[in-house]
Enzyme design. Structure first.
Site: not given
Length: 276
Positions: A75, A189
């Site tokens: 992440c 992302c």
């Protein structure tokens, strides 16, 4: 033996499955534990203190419950907020973070202009700003925060995903291979590679799309090799943990990885007292 222990991988939701996909391709003999903190997602729209605390708690849980031999923070937001804390608190543990692929983007661009799509939390982090500053003389980066896109991908809302991909690529603007145009787009992302087909349809084949799964997988291999922790004889299995709805993680794993093992449900509470 230590080399038989699994590798922990965590994300706020299902975006980290793009990293897990690359890890399994690079390290087919390794076993993994994937932890989705979907009960507290999305990280990219929460504060740094919250994300740091969750990251530290998840690391402890994975160490205690699964005796992981390495940790991949799959992440961007959690990496920016907490990877330095994880390395400080767990000095014995190889920890690999992710970051938007600005360096590969700068190396690939021919026009010198690179678009970057990422969460607001990632783009505003000190870690990202340091990386950006270090590369300012190598390319011109156009940054666009993509509020809601990770959540739409997480929910499998294809219409909303397409709408947001179109909106944010328009904000980047001026894609192409001519002078002054943006010929490279960084998907900053871990969720965004699962919308790659939509981005490709919107932008055409001339624009290069860059994501971080393969570099993360190669770095994980290097760290395991350096510590003699590679497991060439594992079964390549995945254990699943989630603080959200097990069915959602199960559906995402089936859709994007072709895996259908049932995730373990969790209470969703901050104490991480999840099913084993």
């Amino acid at each position: 033996m230590d080399r038989d222990r699994p590798i922990g991988v965590f994300d706020s939701g299902v975006g980290g499955l793009s990293i897990l996909r690359a890890l399994r391709a690079e390290l087919p003999g390794e076993d993994f534990v994937y932890f989705s903190d979907a009960g507290h997602a999305p990280y990219g729209e929460k504060g740094e203190h919250f994300v740091s605390r969750r990251s530290l708690e998840i690391a402890v849980d994975l160490l205690e419950q699964h005796r992981i031999k390495a940790l991949v923070v799959a992440c961007n937001t959690a990496t920016a907020a907490a990877v330095h804390l994880l390395r400080s608190h767990h000095g014995h543990l190889p920890v690999v973070g992710v970051e938007p692929a600005l360096k590969p983007g700068a190396a690939l661009t021919k026009t010198g202009r690179v678009g970057v799509l990422a969460t607001r939390g990632t783009l505003s982090s000190a870690k990202f700003q340091t990386l950006l500053t270090s590369l300012r003389h190598q390319a011109d980066f156009v940054l666009v925060p993509c509020d809601g896109l990770a959540a739409a991908i997480e929910a499998g809302d294809e219409a909303r995903v397409r709408e947001l991909c179109r909106r944010y690529t328009v904000e980047v603007c001026c894609f192409g291979t001519g002078p002054g145009e943006i010929d490279t787009l960084v998907l900053g992302c871990t969720h965004y590679p699962f919308a790659e087909a939509t981005f490709r349809e919107l932008l055409g084949p001339a624009v290069q799309l860059v994501e971080t799964g393969q570099p993360v997988a190669r770095q994980t291999r290097r760290l395991l090799e350096a510590r003699n922790l590679l497991n060439p004889h594992g079964r390549g299995g995945v254990q699943w943990r989630t603080t959200g709805a097990p069915e959602s993680l199960q559906a995402a794993a089936a859709r994007w990885l072709g895996l259908v093992e049932r995730p373990a449900a969790g209470s969703g509470d901050d104490d991480l007292k999840l099913a084993a």
